[in-house]
Structure formats: structure tokens, C-alpha cells
Motif scaffolding. Structure first.
Motif, PDB file in Angstrom:
ATOM      1  N   VAL A   9       0.937  -1.176  -0.030  1.00  0.00           N
ATOM      2  CA  VAL A   9       0.246   0.009   0.064  1.00  0.00           C
ATOM      3  C   VAL A   9       0.905   1.199   0.048  1.00  0.00           C
ATOM      4  N   PRO A  10       0.697   2.270  -0.841  1.00  0.00           N
ATOM      5  CA  PRO A  10       1.547   3.336  -0.859  1.00  0.00           C
ATOM      6  C   PRO A  10       1.501   4.001   0.514  1.00  0.00           C
ATOM      7  N   PRO A  11       2.782   4.389   1.126  1.00  0.00           N
ATOM      8  CA  PRO A  11       2.787   4.832   2.186  1.00  0.00           C
ATOM      9  C   PRO A  11       1.931   6.244   2.501  1.00  0.00           C
ATOM     10  N   LEU A  12       1.745   6.509   3.479  1.00  0.00           N
ATOM     11  CA  LEU A  12       1.104   7.753   4.104  1.00  0.00           C
ATOM     12  C   LEU A  12       1.997   8.260   5.147  1.00  0.00           C
ATOM     13  N   GLU A  13       2.667   9.624   4.747  1.00  0.00           N
ATOM     14  CA  GLU A  13       3.579  10.209   6.204  1.00  0.00           C
ATOM     15  C   GLU A  13       2.775  11.476   6.374  1.00  0.00           C
ATOM     16  N   ARG A  14       2.958  11.898   7.766  1.00  0.00           N
ATOM     17  CA  ARG A  14       2.302  13.063   8.115  1.00  0.00           C
ATOM     18  C   ARG A  14       2.868  13.571   9.412  1.00  0.00           C
ATOM     19  N   THR A  15       3.268  14.774   9.334  1.00  0.00           N
ATOM     20  CA  THR A  15       3.787  15.530  10.672  1.00  0.00           C
ATOM     21  C   THR A  15       2.717  16.022  11.328  1.00  0.00           C
ATOM     22  N   ILE A  16       2.371  15.546  12.545  1.00  0.00           N
ATOM     23  CA  ILE A  16       1.294  15.998  13.473  1.00  0.00           C
ATOM     24  C   ILE A  16       1.682  17.140  14.277  1.00  0.00           C
ATOM     25  N   LEU A  60      -4.832   5.615   9.015  1.00  0.00           N
ATOM     26  CA  LEU A  60      -4.684   4.349   8.369  1.00  0.00           C
ATOM     27  C   LEU A  60      -5.825   4.229   7.575  1.00  0.00           C
ATOM     28  N   VAL A  61      -6.931   4.816   7.586  1.00  0.00           N
ATOM     29  CA  VAL A  61      -8.178   4.905   6.969  1.00  0.00           C
ATOM     30  C   VAL A  61      -7.738   5.795   5.809  1.00  0.00           C
ATOM     31  N   GLU A  62      -7.237   6.926   6.067  1.00  0.00           N
ATOM     32  CA  GLU A  62      -6.903   7.891   4.870  1.00  0.00           C
ATOM     33  C   GLU A  62      -5.963   7.177   4.084  1.00  0.00           C
ATOM     34  N   GLN A  63      -5.017   6.469   4.610  1.00  0.00           N
ATOM     35  CA  GLN A  63      -3.994   5.714   3.720  1.00  0.00           C
ATOM     36  C   GLN A  63      -4.700   4.632   2.530  1.00  0.00           C
ATOM     37  N   LEU A  64      -5.603   3.854   3.285  1.00  0.00           N
ATOM     38  CA  LEU A  64      -6.367   3.104   2.283  1.00  0.00           C
ATOM     39  C   LEU A  64      -7.334   3.911   1.178  1.00  0.00           C
ATOM     40  N   GLN A  65      -8.021   5.014   1.848  1.00  0.00           N
ATOM     41  CA  GLN A  65      -8.889   5.624   0.810  1.00  0.00           C
ATOM     42  C   GLN A  65      -7.910   6.261  -0.261  1.00  0.00           C
ATOM     43  N   ASP A  66      -6.603   6.725   0.255  1.00  0.00           N
ATOM     44  CA  ASP A  66      -5.920   7.304  -0.838  1.00  0.00           C
ATOM     45  C   ASP A  66      -5.503   6.530  -1.843  1.00  0.00           C
ATOM     46  N   TRP A  67      -5.277   5.191  -1.627  1.00  0.00           N
ATOM     47  CA  TRP A  67      -5.140   4.099  -2.324  1.00  0.00           C
ATOM     48  C   TRP A  67      -5.967   3.576  -3.323  1.00  0.00           C
ATOM     49  N   LEU A  68      -7.376   3.228  -2.296  1.00  0.00           N
ATOM     50  CA  LEU A  68      -8.250   2.353  -3.072  1.00  0.00           C
ATOM     51  C   LEU A  68      -9.283   3.383  -3.732  1.00  0.00           C
ATOM     52  N   GLY A  69      -9.436   4.488  -3.506  1.00  0.00           N
ATOM     53  CA  GLY A  69     -10.378   5.400  -3.804  1.00  0.00           C
ATOM     54  C   GLY A  69     -11.728   5.720  -3.070  1.00  0.00           C
ATOM     55  N   PHE A  86       4.431  12.266  19.946  1.00  0.00           N
ATOM     56  CA  PHE A  86       4.300  13.841  20.565  1.00  0.00           C
ATOM     57  C   PHE A  86       4.054  14.468  19.260  1.00  0.00           C
ATOM     58  N   ALA A  87       3.316  15.917  19.629  1.00  0.00           N
ATOM     59  CA  ALA A  87       3.019  16.729  18.578  1.00  0.00           C
ATOM     60  C   ALA A  87       4.579  17.077  18.082  1.00  0.00           C
ATOM     61  N   GLY A  88       4.416  17.348  16.656  1.00  0.00           N
ATOM     62  CA  GLY A  88       5.602  17.728  15.799  1.00  0.00           C
ATOM     63  C   GLY A  88       6.318  16.440  15.371  1.00  0.00           C
ATOM     64  N   GLU A  89       5.891  15.440  15.771  1.00  0.00           N
ATOM     65  CA  GLU A  89       6.807  14.273  15.292  1.00  0.00           C
ATOM     66  C   GLU A  89       6.012  13.771  14.048  1.00  0.00           C
ATOM     67  N   THR A  90       6.730  13.186  13.132  1.00  0.00           N
ATOM     68  CA  THR A  90       6.258  12.482  11.892  1.00  0.00           C
ATOM     69  C   THR A  90       5.896  11.141  12.047  1.00  0.00           C
ATOM     70  N   VAL A  91       4.837  10.690  11.552  1.00  0.00           N
ATOM     71  CA  VAL A  91       4.563   9.138  11.540  1.00  0.00           C
ATOM     72  C   VAL A  91       4.408   8.819   9.938  1.00  0.00           C
ATOM     73  N   ARG A  92       4.441   7.495   9.506  1.00  0.00           N
ATOM     74  CA  ARG A  92       4.334   6.847   8.430  1.00  0.00           C
ATOM     75  C   ARG A  92       3.512   5.564   8.396  1.00  0.00           C
ATOM     76  N   CYS A  93       2.441   5.651   7.930  1.00  0.00           N
ATOM     77  CA  CYS A  93       1.797   4.364   7.601  1.00  0.00           C
ATOM     78  C   CYS A  93       2.072   3.553   6.761  1.00  0.00           C
ATOM     79  N   GLU A  94       2.244   2.303   6.945  1.00  0.00           N
ATOM     80  CA  GLU A  94       2.764   1.407   5.960  1.00  0.00           C
ATOM     81  C   GLU A  94       1.866   0.069   5.758  1.00  0.00           C
ATOM     82  N   GLY A  95       1.560  -0.490   4.787  1.00  0.00           N
ATOM     83  CA  GLY A  95       0.850  -1.711   4.498  1.00  0.00           C
ATOM     84  C   GLY A  95       1.233  -2.499   3.629  1.00  0.00           C
ATOM     85  N   THR A  96       0.509  -3.607   3.555  1.00  0.00           N
ATOM     86  CA  THR A  96       0.717  -4.849   2.689  1.00  0.00           C
ATOM     87  C   THR A  96      -0.680  -5.589   2.606  1.00  0.00           C
TER      88      THR A  96
END
Length: 144
Positions: A9-16, A60-69, A86-96
Motif C-alpha cells: 500500500v503506498p505509504p502515508l506520511e504526516r507530521t502531526i 490508516l483509513v486515509e491511507q487506504l482511501q488514498d490508495w483504493l479511492g 508527540f506533537a511535531g513528530e512525523t508518522v508513516r503508515c505502511e501496509g501490505t
């Protein structure tokens, strides 16, 4: 799109940011000070306000909807918290993709905290598992 087991699944990266967290608190009515008050968390020896764990579910849902429409419907989502974010950190959602049967796809996902170079620092939420119905934007039983 025809997802197959093993597909990434294409990764989704976001700084919160703290602003994102306050907006999320307003949308969910979760006004615990640990999610927005730097002085409150500093008194508890935390480095910054703590990201509400349910934000991970939204990402996680946003990652799936970005990928599958927009026509996909996340029927089931489960994940386990592993560490504070914590605020200011970056997270990456990954999937298979782990299963694909007709209009039903099962995806194994995870959320990791990454540094500025994209290097994984720690796991935030895993394992995560999502069951997605394709072409079912209005949910199970929707007219197609």
C-alpha cells in the motif's frame, strides 16, 4: 484496481502539529489537556502534548482511501498502540495486502514514527488489520 496479496500500500506520511491535534480534539470533543496543553504535559515530564491514539485510526483509513479511492468502505479496522507520539513528530503508515477475494481486501498495516530522513525511530501502532470492501462507499449492502 485489483489488489493482490503481497501488494504494498503506498505509504502515508504526516507530521502531526499541535494545531492538527487541537482541530482533532474539537472534532471529537476530546479535550484532555495531555493532547494540547504544553504546560500540563511538561509538569508530567513529557516532551510535548501526546497525539490522541485515535488519530492513527484516521490516518490508516486515509491511507487506504488514498490508495483504493473514495468508493472503498473500511468495514473493519483494529490496531494496538505501541508507544506515545508527540506533537511535531512525523508518522508513516505502511501496509501490505494479505488477502484479496473479489471485492474484499484485507490489509496488514502499521504506524511508525520516523525522523527527518525517513528512518524508523519506533513503532506507534501495530499490528493493524483492515478489511476493505471495494466499490462500497455507502457501506455493506449498498446498491451498485
Amino acid at each position: 484496481m485489483n489488489p493482490q496479496p503481497g501488494d504494498a500500500v503506498p505509504p502515508l506520511e504526516r507530521t502531526i502539529s499541535l494545531t492538527d491535534m487541537v482541530a482533532y480534539a474539537g472534532a471529537t470533543w476530546d479535550w484532555h489537556k495531555m493532547h494540547y496543553d504544553p504546560d500540563f504535559v511538561k509538569a508530567r515530564r513529557l516532551p510535548a502534548p501526546v497525539v490522541d491514539g485515535q488519530v492513527f485510526g484516521a490516518l490508516l483509513v486515509e491511507q487506504l482511501q488514498d490508495w483504493l479511492g473514495p468508493e472503498c468502505f473500511v468495514q473493519k479496522l483494529a490496531f494496538t498502540f505501541k508507544a506515545l507520539v508527540f506533537a511535531g513528530e512525523t508518522v508513516r503508515c505502511e501496509g501490505t495486502v494479505v488477502e484479496a477475494h473479489g471485492d474484499r481486501v484485507v490489509v496488514r498495516q502499521r504506524v511508525v514514527v520516523v525522523d527527518a530522513d525517513g528512518k524508523e525511530l519506533r513503532s506507534a501502532a501495530e499490528p493493524a488489520s483492515a478489511t476493505v470492501l471495494l466499490g462500497a462507499a455507502d457501506g455493506p449492502g449498498a446498491a451498485r
